[in-house]
Design an enzyme around this catalytic site. Structure first.
Site, PDB file in Angstrom:
ATOM      1  N   GLU A  57     -10.550  -8.201   4.041  1.00  0.00           N
ATOM      2  CA  GLU A  57      -9.817  -8.310   5.309  1.00  0.00           C
ATOM      3  C   GLU A  57     -10.551  -9.061   6.424  1.00  0.00           C
ATOM      4  O   GLU A  57      -9.921  -9.794   7.186  1.00  0.00           O
ATOM      5  CB  GLU A  57      -9.455  -6.907   5.824  1.00  0.00           C
ATOM      6  CG  GLU A  57      -8.464  -6.175   4.959  1.00  0.00           C
ATOM      7  CD  GLU A  57      -8.438  -4.692   5.300  1.00  0.00           C
ATOM      8  OE1 GLU A  57      -9.392  -3.982   4.928  1.00  0.00           O
ATOM      9  OE2 GLU A  57      -7.484  -4.258   5.952  1.00  0.00           O
ATOM     10  N   GLU A 111       0.850  -1.195   0.000  1.00  0.00           N
ATOM     11  CA  GLU A 111       0.000   0.000   0.000  1.00  0.00           C
ATOM     12  C   GLU A 111       0.884   1.243   0.000  1.00  0.00           C
ATOM     13  O   GLU A 111       0.616   2.205  -0.702  1.00  0.00           O
ATOM     14  CB  GLU A 111      -0.932   0.008   1.235  1.00  0.00           C
ATOM     15  CG  GLU A 111      -1.848   1.232   1.248  1.00  0.00           C
ATOM     16  CD  GLU A 111      -2.889   1.243   2.367  1.00  0.00           C
ATOM     17  OE1 GLU A 111      -3.224   0.168   2.906  1.00  0.00           O
ATOM     18  OE2 GLU A 111      -3.381   2.340   2.679  1.00  0.00           O
ATOM     19  N   ARG A 168      -7.317   2.715  13.408  1.00  0.00           N
ATOM     20  CA  ARG A 168      -8.209   1.567  13.217  1.00  0.00           C
ATOM     21  C   ARG A 168      -8.169   0.636  14.438  1.00  0.00           C
ATOM     22  O   ARG A 168      -9.152  -0.018  14.767  1.00  0.00           O
ATOM     23  CB  ARG A 168      -7.902   0.816  11.916  1.00  0.00           C
ATOM     24  CG  ARG A 168      -9.070  -0.043  11.463  1.00  0.00           C
ATOM     25  CD  ARG A 168      -8.824  -0.695  10.122  1.00  0.00           C
ATOM     26  NE  ARG A 168      -9.364   0.029   8.999  1.00  0.00           N
ATOM     27  CZ  ARG A 168     -10.641   0.024   8.611  1.00  0.00           C
ATOM     28  NH1 ARG A 168     -11.538  -0.666   9.278  1.00  0.00           N
ATOM     29  NH2 ARG A 168     -11.023   0.706   7.562  1.00  0.00           N
TER      30      ARG A 168
HETATM   31  N1  MTE Z   1      -6.168 -11.563  -1.308  1.00  0.00           N
HETATM   32  C1  MTE Z   1      -5.125 -11.939  -2.074  1.00  0.00           C
HETATM   33  N2  MTE Z   1      -5.196 -13.085  -2.756  1.00  0.00           N
HETATM   34  N3  MTE Z   1      -3.989 -11.189  -2.151  1.00  0.00           N
HETATM   35  C2  MTE Z   1      -3.858 -10.015  -1.440  1.00  0.00           C
HETATM   36  O1  MTE Z   1      -2.828  -9.347  -1.522  1.00  0.00           O
HETATM   37  N4  MTE Z   1      -4.923  -8.447   0.142  1.00  0.00           N
HETATM   38  C3  MTE Z   1      -5.902  -8.297   1.225  1.00  0.00           C
HETATM   39  C4  MTE Z   1      -7.274  -8.768   0.761  1.00  0.00           C
HETATM   40  N5  MTE Z   1      -7.185 -10.055   0.141  1.00  0.00           N
HETATM   41  C5  MTE Z   1      -4.957  -9.600  -0.612  1.00  0.00           C
HETATM   42  C6  MTE Z   1      -6.116 -10.413  -0.600  1.00  0.00           C
HETATM   43  C7  MTE Z   1      -6.017  -6.938   1.716  1.00  0.00           C
HETATM   44  S1  MTE Z   1      -4.926  -6.393   2.861  1.00  0.00           S
HETATM   45  C8  MTE Z   1      -7.015  -6.111   1.309  1.00  0.00           C
HETATM   46  S2  MTE Z   1      -7.186  -4.557   1.940  1.00  0.00           S
HETATM   47  C9  MTE Z   1      -7.979  -6.511   0.296  1.00  0.00           C
HETATM   48  O2  MTE Z   1      -7.752  -7.826  -0.188  1.00  0.00           O
HETATM   49  C10 MTE Z   1      -7.898  -5.525  -0.861  1.00  0.00           C
HETATM   50  O3  MTE Z   1      -8.747  -5.847  -1.889  1.00  0.00           O
HETATM   51  P1  MTE Z   1     -10.320  -5.490  -1.878  1.00  0.00           P
HETATM   52  O4  MTE Z   1     -10.419  -4.084  -1.409  1.00  0.00           O
HETATM   53  O5  MTE Z   1     -10.687  -5.681  -3.281  1.00  0.00           O
HETATM   54  O6  MTE Z   1     -10.965  -6.454  -0.936  1.00  0.00           O
HETATM   55  N1  HPA Z   2      -7.404   0.837   5.666  1.00  0.00           N
HETATM   56  C1  HPA Z   2      -6.405   0.591   4.814  1.00  0.00           C
HETATM   57  N2  HPA Z   2      -5.602   1.493   4.363  1.00  0.00           N
HETATM   58  C2  HPA Z   2      -5.791   2.744   4.777  1.00  0.00           C
HETATM   59  C3  HPA Z   2      -6.807   3.071   5.649  1.00  0.00           C
HETATM   60  C4  HPA Z   2      -7.659   2.074   6.124  1.00  0.00           C
HETATM   61  O1  HPA Z   2      -8.582   2.311   6.910  1.00  0.00           O
HETATM   62  N3  HPA Z   2      -6.732   4.385   5.888  1.00  0.00           N
HETATM   63  C5  HPA Z   2      -5.700   4.828   5.173  1.00  0.00           C
HETATM   64  N4  HPA Z   2      -5.118   3.838   4.488  1.00  0.00           N
HETATM   65 MO1  MOS Z   3      -5.188  -3.890   3.114  1.00  0.00          MO
HETATM   66  S1  MOS Z   3      -4.115  -3.899   4.862  1.00  0.00           S
HETATM   67  O1  MOS Z   3      -6.067  -2.416   3.586  1.00  0.00           O
HETATM   68  O2  MOS Z   3      -4.046  -3.387   2.002  1.00  0.00           O
END
Ligand code: MTE
Ligand code: HPA
Ligand code: MOS
Length: 744
Positions: A691, A212, A290
Site C-alpha cells: 500500500e 476484502e 487508520r
Molecule cells: N497489487 C496488485 N497488483 N493488485 C492488488 O489487488 N492490492 C493492494 C496491494 N497491491 C493489490 C496490489 C492492497 S490494497 C494491499 S493491502 C496489498 O497489495 C495486499 O497484498 P500484500 O499484503 O501482499 O502486500
Molecule cells: N488494513 C486493512 N484491512 C484491515 C485493517 C487494516 O489495518 N484492519 C482491519 N482490516
Molecule cells: Mo488493502 S486496502 O489492505 O486490501
C-alpha cells in the site's frame, strides 16, 4: 485460472439480482410473479427465503444481504434470480416489480453528522495540550480539505461460483481477498456450521481492498441459490453492476487548524474528519481508525487533537482501498502545510522537512518512531539533485507562458500490521513429498501483488531448493483455517513468517536424520543446493535421498505452523499503544507540467526514495511502487466519482470514470530502495510494500497546485481532490481572467 476460467459443471445455473433503483426508501410491495415466469427461471429468492441470518455486516450487524423492508442505497440487492443462463437471469430480474416509497436521501457526510447519523461513536486521538499550544504559535491557520472516493476497478469484477457437495456442504470459488470472511458470511446466511462451507481461491484479477469484505455478498447469494436449488450457481458481475452495487474508497471532508512557531515547527494540529461511510458499516470503523493513525503523516507534532466521525449516508457502503483511510488522513495534513506555506510565503517543503519525525519521537497514539523519514528525504534531495530540479522548474516557468511546471515533495509514513491486533496471525501448511518436491499452503491470496513469488522464495531459500521444486497451492479454507484477509500490506510478513517457521521445523527434522546417517551432530549439517553438507563439506547425500530416508524412518514430512506478530498491542480506552510491527517511510518528488489553455497536464517525473529494509523481491517491489504511484496519482487527479443528489452513481462506466492509462503514466518513475540493517519484523527484513507507494500520488495534487500558482500567483485552488483538468482550468483563470486575456 480466474473465476471465469473455471470449467462449469453440467447443470450450472446463473444468478442475477434486482437491485434498488433508489437510494433510500420503504418497500411497500414486491411482485415477483412475472419474473418467476420469465423464460429459463428456476427460482426467485427474496429476504424471507433466507434460512439463516439476513445479515452480512462484519464489524457492525447493519447490512442485509437482501433488502427486507427498507432500501439504503441505489444498487442494494432486493431479489435474487436463478436461471438457466446469465441472460435469462438478467432478463427476469428486470421483471421484478417493486413499489418503493422514497425517503430523504443523504449523500453528504456533514449532513449525516449534523443529523447524528453515525456508524459508531466518534473517536479522538490526543497528545500534548492543544489548547495551551495555540498560545505559543506564531502562525495559526485553519481550513477545509476534501478528498473524493475511488473506484477499485480491479480487472476481474466481483463474482463467485458455488457447487453443492456431499453431506449438504458447499464448495465456493470466490474472487475474494478473505476466504474465511466469505466462509463465515455464507455460513451465517445459510445457518450452516462453517465446516460445511469450503472456500477456494486461485488468484484474483486485482482486489485493491475492494474484495476484502465485499466479495462476501456475491458468494452468499450463490450459496443461497445452491441451498434452494441443489445445483451449482455462478454469479459474475458485469462492470456496470459492479460499479453501481459495490462500495469504493471513502470520500472524506475535513476541517483542520494548524499552528507553527517562528521556526516553522508545527506545534499544534487539530482536525475533524467526516468520513462518508455509505449506508452500512462494512469496514468503515477500521478505515476510520487508520485515518487517525496517519493524521500526522511523517511529521512529529507534539500537540494533536484528531476526531473522526463515521457518517452514515445513502451511498453503497464504502470499503477498504489501498491505504485504508491512511491516504485520506495524510491529504489533510499535507493541505494544512501547503496552506501554511502559502500564507507565510515559504516553500511547503521547508515546513515538511523541518517537521519530519525522528527516531524516538512519539506518534499521537503513543508508539515511538524508529524513523527513516529523514534519511529518505535527505537521500532524495541528494540523489535527485533537488536544487537542479528547482532551478529547471523556475527557468522553464520564466520562459514559458502557456505551460507551467510545478513540483512537490511528499514524504510518507505507513504503519504495518492490521490495526486490529487479533488479525495479525497466520498459518502455513508445508508438505515435503517423497520425491523431494514441496507443497506450501497459506492463507495468502494472490491478487497481482506477487505474494506467491514471495512465499515461494521463502520456502526455496530455507530449504535451499530450486523454486521449480516448490508449489504454492491455491488458497483454501480447508487447508488453512481462520485466515485474516490478504490485506494491510501484511500478507507476506504474516504468511511468509508462518511458512518460514514450518520450513524451519521440517529442516530441523531432516538435519537430525542426516546427522544420524552421517554419524555426526545436527548442528554440523547444512543443506545447500539440494545436497547435504557435513561440516561445510559436500556429501553424496542429496536432498531427495534425505527426504526418502526421513520418510522410511517414519518421521513426519509435514508441518503446520502458526505465526502471531509479537510486541503489538492497542488500548482502545486510552487510544494508545504499539499497534504496528513497524513503519514504512519514503519520500517522493513529483514534477508536473500543465497546459494553461486547456487545463490538461502531464507528470514529467516521480522520483522516489523508498524504505525497504532489505529487498527480497526487488522486481515485485518495484512493480508495487510503480502501480501504487499511478493508482495514487489517478485518485488525486482524474478519477472523479460523481453521485447525484439522489444518490445515483453518474460516473458509472469507463466512459464517464477515467482511470490512468498508459498515456497518463509519468514519463519517468525512478525508485531507489533505501536498504539498511535495522532490525524489523518483516519476513527476511524485507518491508511490506503493497500500500505505501500509493501515497506518493498525493504529491500529484500539490505539484499541480504549484504549477497553477506559477501561472497565477493569486490563485488559491481549494484543497479538494481530484484535481481534474476542469478544476485546473477553472482555478488558473479564476480572478484575474481579464488581465490574463489582455496579456494573451
Ligand atoms: N497489487 C496488485 N497488483 N493488485 C492488488 O489487488 N492490492 C493492494 C496491494 N497491491 C493489490 C496490489 C492492497 S490494497 C494491499 S493491502 C496489498 O497489495 C495486499 O497484498 P500484500 O499484503 O501482499 O502486500
Ligand atoms: N488494513 C486493512 N484491512 C484491515 C485493517 C487494516 O489495518 N484492519 C482491519 N482490516
Ligand atoms: Mo488493502 S486496502 O489492505 O486490501
Amino acid at each position: 485460472m480466474y473465476l471465469d476460467d473455471i470449467p462449469l459443471q453440467r447443470g450450472t445455473l446463473f444468478a442475477a439480482v434486482y437491485d434498488s433503483p433508489i437510494a433510500h426508501g420503504k418497500i411497500i410491495s414486491l411482485d415477483i410473479n412475472e419474473a418467476s415466469q420469465s423464460p429459463g427461471v428456476i427460482k426467485v429468492i427474496a429476504a424471507k427465503d433466507i434460512p439463516g441470518e439476513n445479515q452480512i455486516g462484519g464489524i457492525v450487524p447493519d447490512e442485509e444481504l437482501l433488502a427486507h423492508e427498507h432500501v439504503h442505497f441505489c444498487g442494494m440487492p432486493i431479489v435474487l434470480v436463478i436461471a438457466e443462463t446469465e441472460e435469462f437471469a438478467r432478463e427476469a430480474a428486470k421483471k421484478v416489480k417493486a413499489v418503493i416509497e422514497p425517503l430523504h436521501v443523504i449523500t453528504d457526510p456533514r449532513e449525516a453528522k449534523a443529523k447524528n447519523e453515525l456508524i459508531i461513536p466518534p473517536r479522538t486521538f490526543r497528545c500534548g495540550d492543544v489548547a495551551q499550544a495555540w498560545k505559543e504559535c506564531q502562525h495559526v491557520f485553519s481550513g477545509r480539505a476534501d478528498s473524493n472516493g475511488q473506484e477499485h476497478l480491479y480487472i476481474e469484477t466481483q463474482g463467485a461460483y458455488a457447487i453443492p457437495m456431499e453431506n449438504n456442504s458447499i464448495r465456493i470459488f470466490s474472487s475474494t481477498q478473505g476466504p474465511t470472511a466469505v466462509q463465515r458470511c455464507c455460513a451465517r446466511v445459510l445457518g450452516y456450521p462453517m465446516h460445511r462451507i469450503e472456500v477456494d481461491v486461485t488468484r484474483l484479477g486485482g482486489g485493491f481492498g475492494g474484495k476484502e469484505d465485499q466479495a462476501n455478498a456475491w458468494a452468499a447469494l450463490c450459496a443461497l441459490g445452491v441451498h434452494h436449488v441443489k445445483r451449482p450457481v455462478k454469479f459474475s458481475l458485469h462492470r456496470m453492476e459492479d460499479m453501481r452495487m459495490t462500495g469504493k474508497r471513502h470520500p472524506y471532508s475535513s476541517d483542520y487548524k494548524i499552528g507553527l512557531d517562528k521556526n516553522l515547527k508545527i506545534i499544534a494540529y487539530e482536525v475533524d474528519f467526516y468520513q462518508n461511510a455509505g449506508a452500512a458499516a462494512d469496514l468503515s470503523p477500521a478505515v476510520l481508525e487508520r485515518t487517525l493513525f496517519h493524521c500526522t503523516n511523517s511529521y512529529f507534532i507534539p500537540n494533536v487533537r484528531a476526531t473522526a466521525y463515521s457518517c452514515r449516508t445513502h451511498l453503497p457502503p464504502n470499503t477498504a482501498f489501498r491505504g485504508f483511510g491512511g491516504p485520506q488522513g495524510m491529504f489533510v495534513i499535507e493541505s494544512a502545510i501547503a496552506k501554511a506555506a502559502e500564507e507565510i510565503g515559504v516553500h511547503p517543503d521547508e515546513i515538511q522537512k523541518k517537521n519530519l519525525i525522528q527516531t524516538g519521537d512519539k506518534f499521537p497514539y503513543g508508539q515511538s518512531a524508529v524513523s527513516d523519514a529523514v534519511e529518505c528525504w535527505n537521500e532524495a534531495e541528494k540523489i535527485y539533485d533537488v536544487r537542479k530540479i528547482r532551478k529547471e522548474v523556475e527557468t522553464f516557468n520564466s520562459k514559458n507562458f502557456l505551460f507551467k511546471k510545478g513540483m512537490a515533495f511528499i514524504p510518507i509514513c505507513f504503519g504495518i500490521s492490521f490495526t486490529k491486533t487479533l488479525m495479525n496471525q497466520a498459518r502455513a501448511l508445508v508438505h515435503i513429498y517423497t520425491d523431494g518436491s514441496v507443497s506450501v499452503a497459506t492463507g495468502a491470496v494472490e491478487m497481482g501483488q506477487g505474494i506467491n513469488t514471495k512465499i515461494l522464495q521463502v520456502a526455496s531459500k530455507i530449504f535451499s531448493l530450486s523454486p521449480a521444486k516448490v508449489r504454492i497451492q491455491p488458497t483454501s479454507t480447508d487447508k488453512i483455517a481462520n485466515t485474516s484477509p490478504s490485506a494491510a500490506s501484511s500478507t507476506a510478513d504474516l504468511n511468509g513468517k508462518a511458512t518460514m517457521m514450518a520450513c524451519e521445523k521440517l529442516l530441523e527434522r531432516l538435519k537430525q536424520r542426516a546427522a544420524e546417517e552421517l554419524k555426526t551432530t545436527p548442528e554440523k549439517i547444512s543443506i545447500k543446493d539440494e545436497f547435504v553438507y557435513s561440516n561445510d563439506e559436500k556429501t553424496k547425500l542429496t536432498w531427495k535421498d534425505l527426504v526418502m530416508l526421513t520418510y522410511v524412518s517414519r518421521i513426519s514430512l509435514s508441518e503446520h505452523a502458526h505465526y502471531a506478530t509479537p510486541e503489538i498491542n492497542f488500548d482502545l480506552t486510552k487510544e494508545k499503544g504499539h499497534p504496528f510491527a513497524y513503519h514504512v517511510y519514503g519520500t517522493a518528488i513529483l514534477i508536473a507540467t500543465i497546459d494553461c489553455l486547456r487545463g490538461t497536464y502531464e507528470f514529467d517525473a516521480v522520483k522516489v526514495v523508498h524504505d525497504i529494509g532489505s529487498g527480497m523481491s526487488p522486481m515485485v517491489d518495484l512493480g508495487q511502487c510503480e502501480g501504487g504511484i499511478v493508482q495514487g496519482i489517478g485518485w488525486m487527479t482524474m478519477e472523479e466519482i460523481v453521485y447525484d443528489k439522489d444518490g445515483r452513481l453518474r460516473s458509472n462506466a469507463l466512459s464517464t470514470y477515467k482511470v490512468p492509462d498508459v498515456y497518463s503514466v509519468p514519463k519517468e518513475i525512478s525508485v531507489k530502495f533505501l536498504e539498511n540493517d535495522n532490525n524489523n519484523l518483516a519476513v527476511f527484513r524485507s518491508k511490506a510494500v503493497g500500500e505505501p507507494p500509493l501515497m506518493y500520488g498525493i504529491g500529484a495534487f500539490f505539484a499541480l497546485r504549484n504549477a497553477i500558482k506559477a501561472f497565477n500567483p493569486a490563485a488559491r485552488p481549494v484543497f479538494s481532490s481530484p484535481m481534474t483538468p476542469e478544476k485546473v482550468l477553472m482555478s488558473l483563470h479564476k480572478k484575474p481572467v481579464a488581465e490574463v486575456q489582455k496579456t494573451i
